[in-house]
Every structure is written in C-alpha cells, then in structure tokens.
Design an enzyme around this catalytic site. Structure first.
Site, PDB file in Angstrom:
ATOM      1  N   GLU A 139      -9.120  12.615   8.414  1.00 52.02           N
ATOM      2  CA  GLU A 139      -8.950  13.964   7.852  1.00 52.02           C
ATOM      3  C   GLU A 139     -10.272  14.734   7.857  1.00 52.02           C
ATOM      4  O   GLU A 139     -10.305  15.920   8.166  1.00 52.02           O
ATOM      5  CB  GLU A 139      -8.416  13.870   6.429  1.00 52.02           C
ATOM      6  CG  GLU A 139      -7.027  13.280   6.317  1.00 52.02           C
ATOM      7  CD  GLU A 139      -6.755  12.854   4.891  1.00 52.02           C
ATOM      8  OE1 GLU A 139      -6.272  13.679   4.095  1.00 52.02           O
ATOM      9  OE2 GLU A 139      -7.038  11.684   4.552  1.00 52.02           O
ATOM     10  N   ASP A 150       0.852  -1.191   0.000  1.00 56.34           N
ATOM     11  CA  ASP A 150       0.000   0.000   0.000  1.00 56.34           C
ATOM     12  C   ASP A 150       0.886   1.237   0.000  1.00 56.34           C
ATOM     13  O   ASP A 150       1.784   1.365   0.836  1.00 56.34           O
ATOM     14  CB  ASP A 150      -0.924  -0.008   1.223  1.00 56.34           C
ATOM     15  CG  ASP A 150      -2.076   0.984   1.079  1.00 56.34           C
ATOM     16  OD1 ASP A 150      -2.449   1.313  -0.076  1.00 56.34           O
ATOM     17  OD2 ASP A 150      -2.602   1.436   2.106  1.00 56.34           O
ATOM     18  N   THR A 168      -9.021  -5.362   4.312  1.00 52.42           N
ATOM     19  CA  THR A 168      -8.988  -4.396   3.208  1.00 52.42           C
ATOM     20  C   THR A 168     -10.035  -4.859   2.210  1.00 52.42           C
ATOM     21  O   THR A 168     -10.030  -6.032   1.823  1.00 52.42           O
ATOM     22  CB  THR A 168      -7.596  -4.392   2.531  1.00 52.42           C
ATOM     23  OG1 THR A 168      -6.600  -4.105   3.512  1.00 52.42           O
ATOM     24  CG2 THR A 168      -7.528  -3.369   1.406  1.00 52.42           C
ATOM     25  N   HIS A 224      -3.059  14.097   1.407  1.00 47.16           N
ATOM     26  CA  HIS A 224      -3.291  13.137   2.490  1.00 47.16           C
ATOM     27  C   HIS A 224      -2.070  13.052   3.402  1.00 47.16           C
ATOM     28  O   HIS A 224      -2.202  13.097   4.636  1.00 47.16           O
ATOM     29  CB  HIS A 224      -3.619  11.752   1.924  1.00 47.16           C
ATOM     30  CG  HIS A 224      -3.693  10.676   2.964  1.00 47.16           C
ATOM     31  ND1 HIS A 224      -4.699  10.609   3.892  1.00 47.16           N
ATOM     32  CD2 HIS A 224      -2.857   9.642   3.247  1.00 47.16           C
ATOM     33  CE1 HIS A 224      -4.493   9.567   4.693  1.00 47.16           C
ATOM     34  NE2 HIS A 224      -3.379   8.974   4.323  1.00 47.16           N
ATOM     35  N   GLN A 283      -2.998   2.243  15.210  1.00 47.32           N
ATOM     36  CA  GLN A 283      -1.928   2.687  14.302  1.00 47.32           C
ATOM     37  C   GLN A 283      -1.017   3.712  14.972  1.00 47.32           C
ATOM     38  O   GLN A 283       0.212   3.623  14.891  1.00 47.32           O
ATOM     39  CB  GLN A 283      -2.571   3.294  13.048  1.00 47.32           C
ATOM     40  CG  GLN A 283      -1.580   3.761  11.988  1.00 47.32           C
ATOM     41  CD  GLN A 283      -2.277   4.490  10.824  1.00 47.32           C
ATOM     42  OE1 GLN A 283      -3.505   4.575  10.775  1.00 47.32           O
ATOM     43  NE2 GLN A 283      -1.494   5.001   9.895  1.00 47.32           N
ATOM     44  N   LYS A 308      -3.915  -1.898  10.355  1.00 44.60           N
ATOM     45  CA  LYS A 308      -4.325  -1.992   8.950  1.00 44.60           C
ATOM     46  C   LYS A 308      -4.659  -3.421   8.525  1.00 44.60           C
ATOM     47  O   LYS A 308      -5.458  -3.619   7.611  1.00 44.60           O
ATOM     48  CB  LYS A 308      -3.158  -1.527   8.053  1.00 44.60           C
ATOM     49  CG  LYS A 308      -2.722  -0.100   8.263  1.00 44.60           C
ATOM     50  CD  LYS A 308      -3.658   0.836   7.532  1.00 44.60           C
ATOM     51  CE  LYS A 308      -3.045   2.216   7.417  1.00 44.60           C
ATOM     52  NZ  LYS A 308      -3.866   3.094   6.577  1.00 44.60           N
ATOM     53  N   GLU A 324     -10.008   4.348   4.220  1.00 43.17           N
ATOM     54  CA  GLU A 324      -9.153   5.083   3.295  1.00 43.17           C
ATOM     55  C   GLU A 324      -9.658   4.769   1.889  1.00 43.17           C
ATOM     56  O   GLU A 324      -9.648   3.612   1.460  1.00 43.17           O
ATOM     57  CB  GLU A 324      -7.677   4.684   3.453  1.00 43.17           C
ATOM     58  CG  GLU A 324      -7.110   5.112   4.796  1.00 43.17           C
ATOM     59  CD  GLU A 324      -5.601   5.016   4.916  1.00 43.17           C
ATOM     60  OE1 GLU A 324      -4.984   4.226   4.158  1.00 43.17           O
ATOM     61  OE2 GLU A 324      -5.029   5.735   5.763  1.00 43.17           O
ATOM     62  N   ASP A 354      -9.106   0.790   2.452  1.00 44.90           N
ATOM     63  CA  ASP A 354      -8.081   0.344   3.401  1.00 44.90           C
ATOM     64  C   ASP A 354      -8.547   0.718   4.813  1.00 44.90           C
ATOM     65  O   ASP A 354      -8.176   1.758   5.346  1.00 44.90           O
ATOM     66  CB  ASP A 354      -6.747   1.007   3.038  1.00 44.90           C
ATOM     67  CG  ASP A 354      -5.646   0.685   4.028  1.00 44.90           C
ATOM     68  OD1 ASP A 354      -5.763  -0.326   4.738  1.00 44.90           O
ATOM     69  OD2 ASP A 354      -4.664   1.457   4.073  1.00 44.90           O
ATOM     70  N   GLU A 410      -9.193   4.468  -1.805  1.00 45.99           N
ATOM     71  CA  GLU A 410      -7.985   4.284  -2.621  1.00 45.99           C
ATOM     72  C   GLU A 410      -8.354   3.624  -3.945  1.00 45.99           C
ATOM     73  O   GLU A 410      -9.482   3.165  -4.159  1.00 45.99           O
ATOM     74  CB  GLU A 410      -6.984   3.371  -1.896  1.00 45.99           C
ATOM     75  CG  GLU A 410      -6.596   3.861  -0.501  1.00 45.99           C
ATOM     76  CD  GLU A 410      -5.380   3.150   0.064  1.00 45.99           C
ATOM     77  OE1 GLU A 410      -4.600   2.563  -0.726  1.00 45.99           O
ATOM     78  OE2 GLU A 410      -5.217   3.175   1.295  1.00 45.99           O
ATOM     79  N   ARG A 416      -7.158   3.905  13.706  1.00 42.60           N
ATOM     80  CA  ARG A 416      -6.185   4.990  13.922  1.00 42.60           C
ATOM     81  C   ARG A 416      -5.548   4.958  15.291  1.00 42.60           C
ATOM     82  O   ARG A 416      -4.399   5.369  15.450  1.00 42.60           O
ATOM     83  CB  ARG A 416      -6.868   6.345  13.715  1.00 42.60           C
ATOM     84  CG  ARG A 416      -7.440   6.553  12.332  1.00 42.60           C
ATOM     85  CD  ARG A 416      -6.391   6.427  11.266  1.00 42.60           C
ATOM     86  NE  ARG A 416      -6.966   6.674   9.940  1.00 42.60           N
ATOM     87  CZ  ARG A 416      -6.306   6.463   8.812  1.00 42.60           C
ATOM     88  NH1 ARG A 416      -5.067   6.003   8.818  1.00 42.60           N
ATOM     89  NH2 ARG A 416      -6.883   6.705   7.653  1.00 42.60           N
TER      90      ARG A 416
HETATM   91 MN    MN Z   1      -3.866   3.001   2.839  1.00 43.99          MN
END
Ligand code: MN
Length: 408
Positions: A353, A113, A245, A120, A228, A241, A186, A221, A188, A225
C-alpha cells in the site's frame, strides 16, 4: 536510593503494564514479567500464586488457567510492585533484560489471520482487482479470515529467508520460479487465546469472548505479494504467507489494555446478532476497538504510523465468528487482526500500500529508495497504548531482517 522500580510515570513498562514473556537465564527457561528494563522471575517470588505454571518453559499452563487466575495474578503482582516496602525483596528476583534470552512465549495452536481494516481491504482490492468493487460484498457482514501456519510463527529477532515460489509476471506467458521480488510486511496485532477449551459444535458467544482473550502481541505477517497474487484465487493465501510470521516477545494482557478500549469507528450495515452481543447495560460493549498507535521502522526510518483504533471489526467479533460454526478454540490458539491501515498514506500498514504496488517509491533517511523489501533490510514494529492516569502501555518491538533466498 533509586531502585529498578522507580520508573517514570510514562515508562512503557511501568507498573500498569506487566506483560508476560518467557526467558532463559542460568540454564532455565521460565515465565517472566517485564518491569522497566528487567524481567521479574515470578515463580521464584515467595508466595507467588501460580508458581507451578510460571516455572514452566512456556505460558501454556498459565493460559489454560483462565481469566480468574489471570486477574488474581495481576492483583497480586500490582500490590507487590506498588508497595515500596517489598522492593528490596522483589529486587532479588529481577534479572536485567540484557542478561536473558527471550523465547517464543507460548506454543502456538491453530492460527487464523483476519482482514479487519476497511482501509487495508479497500487498498488491496484496488491494487489486486482494479476492475472490480474494492470491497467484496461479504466484507461488511463478516470478519474475513484464513487459516495460517502456526508452525512458522517465530520470535522477534529471527532472520527471515526470502521465499522462493511461483509467480507470473504480467509480461510472461507462463509462471516462473524463483525468489520473491515483492516481499512485504503486514503490521498487525496478534490475539492470544486462553481459558477452558470450547466444546466441538458449541460456538463461543461474543459476550463470552473476553473470557478467552488473554492478551496481545505485535505481529508482522511477512507476505510475498508476487507469489500471493498468482496463487490466491480461489482458495486464498497459501505459500505467499506461510513461510514466516514474526511475533513480539511480550504478551500484553487485555487487562492492561482496559483504558485503551474505544468504540469501533462504526459498523454499517449492522452485523448479524451473533456479532453484536447483548445490549450495553452500562457495562462494556461486547464489541470494542483498541487505541494502539504503531510505528513501522524500515532500516531506521519510520515510514508509517498506523492506528489500531481505525479497525472495523472488534477482536471479540473475530473470536465469535471463528467459532460460530462450532469449531473449537484451545489455549494457545492465536489470531491476527489483519494489516492495520488508516486513511492517510503515512498510516498504511504494508509496503504494497505504501508504495502502491511499486508505483510510489519510499525514500528512507539515508536517501535509499524502496518499493518492496531488499536483502539485508530490517523492519521493526513498535506500538503503545494509553494506560490509566497518563501512563503508557508499551507493546515492545517486533523485528526481522531479510536474508537472501537459498540458491534455487
Ligand atoms: Mn495478514
């Protein structure tokens, strides 16, 4: 008489798209091509050029055949679908989408990834490291990535169990264990690799990258948080993570996205030569962006509309970088672009975000207020790109619903 092939010019699954998926019907699993709201059972069409590969229960054999086969298949399919005199014959091999069950389209090999959106990376830098420069010194010199977990890549529609793990709230002296309280998404784009495997010790040059890029899928994804933030120093993302996914069921080929190629927004400083490729001699530049517009739907409210054309690094640069040390690629290897975020708040590709780590809650259409995901929440990614002659190339949907953590 109208047929399943009489689709409006802007239908997202019209004759310019022809994405591949893998479907179950009548007790068999095989490769199909989406046409409108039907699946064309391609291996059963008389004269199908790659019938053996398409009769397989995954795209793996077709991915291995490489670009000349992918292009020959597209030429054959397009000729059939635009020829009205073939429609009665083709209709015998159509199955309504509502009558099939989709499967994971390929066996996912190595999964990487990336982190290719400048906006971002800047936002996350500001949130996670407020006292430091938002972008790390390496960011504009190489496409940053990490090795993810291919075994937990799941098909759109799969429920996501809230992960448990260690987190260390700032108010606590020591880490605590329990369900993540900052579960996030996320948005993506995932790139599916095919063609001949590369040889150990031999990088794939950027000018050869397109030979290995078969197509794209929508990718979410899922990210915890709080897990993480506590675990990522110094070796990067891990359990925050790797729990799941999600990818979409339809692989849109790079050939279907030719019209959607756009110049990158600009790279300064100029990257090292292995990330630049040969000078453009009237052909396509080795590094390019893609004009793909996303929608992030949270429980029925579209909360953000990221644009893939804002991404800093090209997929060809990511592939060249991934192999520049001699690491191999094989058919079925897969890489994610990284979260797609634009400059505006309503273009942010993660809830970290969008809610600015919880400081700016998001109000949904039903009046409910969110910062991160709650149990029962459903997130749907949708995307589309321009095709030739005003047509639209749909990427389908990537959906997941959060289920409560297992008792811990
Ligand atoms: Mn990602």
């Amino acid at each position: 008489m109208t047929t399943a092939f009489d689709l409006p010019a802007d239908h997202p699954f019209g004759p310019h798209n022809l994405p591949y998926g893998v479907f179950d019907h009548d007790g068999r699993t095989r490769v199909g091509v989406r046409v409108g709201d039907h699946v064309l059972d391609v291996c059963s069409v008389p004269g199908a050029p790659f019938a053996d590969a398409w009769a397989a229960p995954s795209l793996d054999p077709f991915l291995a055949l490489g670009r000349p086969a992918w292009q020959a298949a597209r030429t054959w399919l397009t000729a059939l679908i635009v020829d009205k005199s073939e429609h009665d014959m083709l209709a015998l091999h159509l199955v309504p989408l509502a009558a099939v069950t989709m499967r994971l389209p390929f066996t996912v090999g190595d999964y990487v990834d990336f982190y290719a959106s400048e906006q971002h990376a800047t936002n996350v830098g500001r949130i996670f490291r407020p006292d430091a420069e938002a972008l790390t010194p390496n960011w504009k010199h190489l496409p940053i990535g990490y090795h993810g977990r291919s075994g937990t890549i799941v098909l759109s529609g799969t429920d996501i169990v809230r992960p448990c793990g260690q987190r260390k709230p700032p108010t606590e002296p020591a880490p605590v264990f329990g369900p993540s309280t900052r579960l996030d998404i996320e948005a993506e784009l995932g790139f599916v690799i095919g063609g001949a495997p590369s040889a150990l010790g031999h990088p794939v040059p950027i000018d050869a990258a397109d030979e290995h890029l078969f197509g794209v899928v929508l990718l979410n994804d899922w990210s915890a948080r709080d897990l993480q933030a506590w675990e990522y120093v110094p070796l990067g993302p891990f359990l925050g993570k790797s729990f799941a996914t999600t990818i979409g069921a339809w692989v849109v080929t790079m050939d279907a996205l030719r019209e959607a190629r756009v110049p990158l927004p600009g790279q300064d400083p100029e990257p090292l030569p292995y990330l630049r490729g040969a000078a453009d001699e009237g052909g396509e530049p080795a590094a390019y962006g893609l004009d793909i517009s996303y929608e992030i739907d949270w429980n029925g409210t579209v909360v953000s509309r990221p644009e893939y054309r804002d991404m800093y690094w090209s997929p060809t640069q990511m592939l060249a970088h991934m192999t520049v040390n001699g690491a191999t690629i094989r058919p079925g290897d897969f890489f994610g672009s990284g979260t797609i975020s634009g400059a505006r708040r309503d273009q942010r590709g993660s809830f970290l975000e969008l809610s600015w780590a919880g400081a700016e809650p998001v109000v949904l259409a039903d009046g409910s207020v969110r910062t991160f995901l709650e149990d029962g929440d459903t997130v749907t990614l949708r995307a589309s790109a321009p095709g030739p002659d005003g047509s639209v190339i749909g990427l389908g949907e990537c959906v997941g619903t959060i289920r409560a953590a297992l008792a811990s």
